[in-house]
Design a protein around this motif. Structure first.
Motif, PDB file in Angstrom:
ATOM      1  N   HIS A   1      41.597   5.079 -80.305  1.00  0.00           N
ATOM      2  CA  HIS A   1      40.206   4.603 -80.309  1.00  0.00           C
ATOM      3  C   HIS A   1      39.218   5.745 -80.488  1.00  0.00           C
ATOM      4  N   VAL A   2      39.530   6.910 -79.948  1.00  0.00           N
ATOM      5  CA  VAL A   2      38.655   8.073 -80.095  1.00  0.00           C
ATOM      6  C   VAL A   2      38.541   8.458 -81.566  1.00  0.00           C
ATOM      7  N   LYS A   3      39.650   8.371 -82.311  1.00  0.00           N
ATOM      8  CA  LYS A   3      39.623   8.694 -83.746  1.00  0.00           C
ATOM      9  C   LYS A   3      38.706   7.753 -84.509  1.00  0.00           C
ATOM     10  N   ARG A   4      38.671   6.469 -84.105  1.00  0.00           N
ATOM     11  CA  ARG A   4      37.827   5.486 -84.797  1.00  0.00           C
ATOM     12  C   ARG A   4      36.357   5.652 -84.446  1.00  0.00           C
ATOM     13  N   ASP A   5      36.041   5.782 -83.156  1.00  0.00           N
ATOM     14  CA  ASP A   5      34.647   5.917 -82.717  1.00  0.00           C
ATOM     15  C   ASP A   5      34.612   6.485 -81.304  1.00  0.00           C
TER      16      ASP A   5
END
Length: 180
Positions: free
Chosen positions: A47-51
């Motif tokens: 999720h961190v990679k996405r936003d």
């Protein structure tokens, strides 16, 4: 006997499994104190990679201990905490509860359910064949996820094994938990 906390777990690193504790402290709006997934914004690496600015709807992960029973009966020696949950429950069907359900745990803690955990490749890497056990399909082809639910902390406090869990459903109409 009603629903209870079977065990509690945390990990300060992004390891797959979490270590069983005597108790955990959950902090309002943050998650489990000392756990790698604690925070206002997302902490799961995917999720961190996405936003990285998205709100953390996965502050506390819960899995029913009955899942461990089922997996063990199928030949998978999985025990509480090994699938990455913070709280292992007993006596309730978490997957059937709707978004917004509140779980009052012990004397102080209140969690609100936000989503289903979406089982991923890490489960397969942990134990080959396990992903097929926790992500199946029904006779109509609908995906059934059995890897627990995610929640946010509305009210913090201590959680111990044996603490009772009281369930409060949100107002109608209910919305089914979706994978996150």
């Amino acid at each position: 006997m009603g629903a209870v906390v079977h065990a509690v777990h945390l990990s300060p690193t992004h390891s797959f499994s979490k270590t069983t504790q005597f108790s955990i402290r959950v902090l309002e709006g943050l998650g489990v104190e000392g756990d790698a997934h604690m925070g206002v914004t997302v902490k799961h690496r995917f999720h961190v990679k996405r936003d990285p600015t998205a709100p953390n709807l996965c502050q506390v992960h819960l899995i029913p201990d009955e899942l461990h029973d089922t997996l063990q009966a199928a030949g998978f020696p999985v025990t509480a905490g090994q699938l990455g949950e913070n709280i292992t429950t007993r006596g309730m069907t978490l997957a059937d509860l709707p978004v917004g359900t509140r779980l009052a745990i012990g004397n102080d803690v209140v969690l609100e359910l936000t989503a289903m955990r979406n089982p991923c490749v890490w489960i397969e890497r942990f134990m080959p064949g396990l992903l097929a056990q926790v992500k199946t399909t029904d006779e109509n082809g609908k995906v059934i996820r059995k890897a627990g639910v995610m929640s946010i902390v509305l009210q913090g406090g201590e959680v111990h094994a044996g603490d009772p869990i009281a369930v409060t459903l949100p107002p109608l109409p209910h919305r089914a938990l979706k994978p996150i």
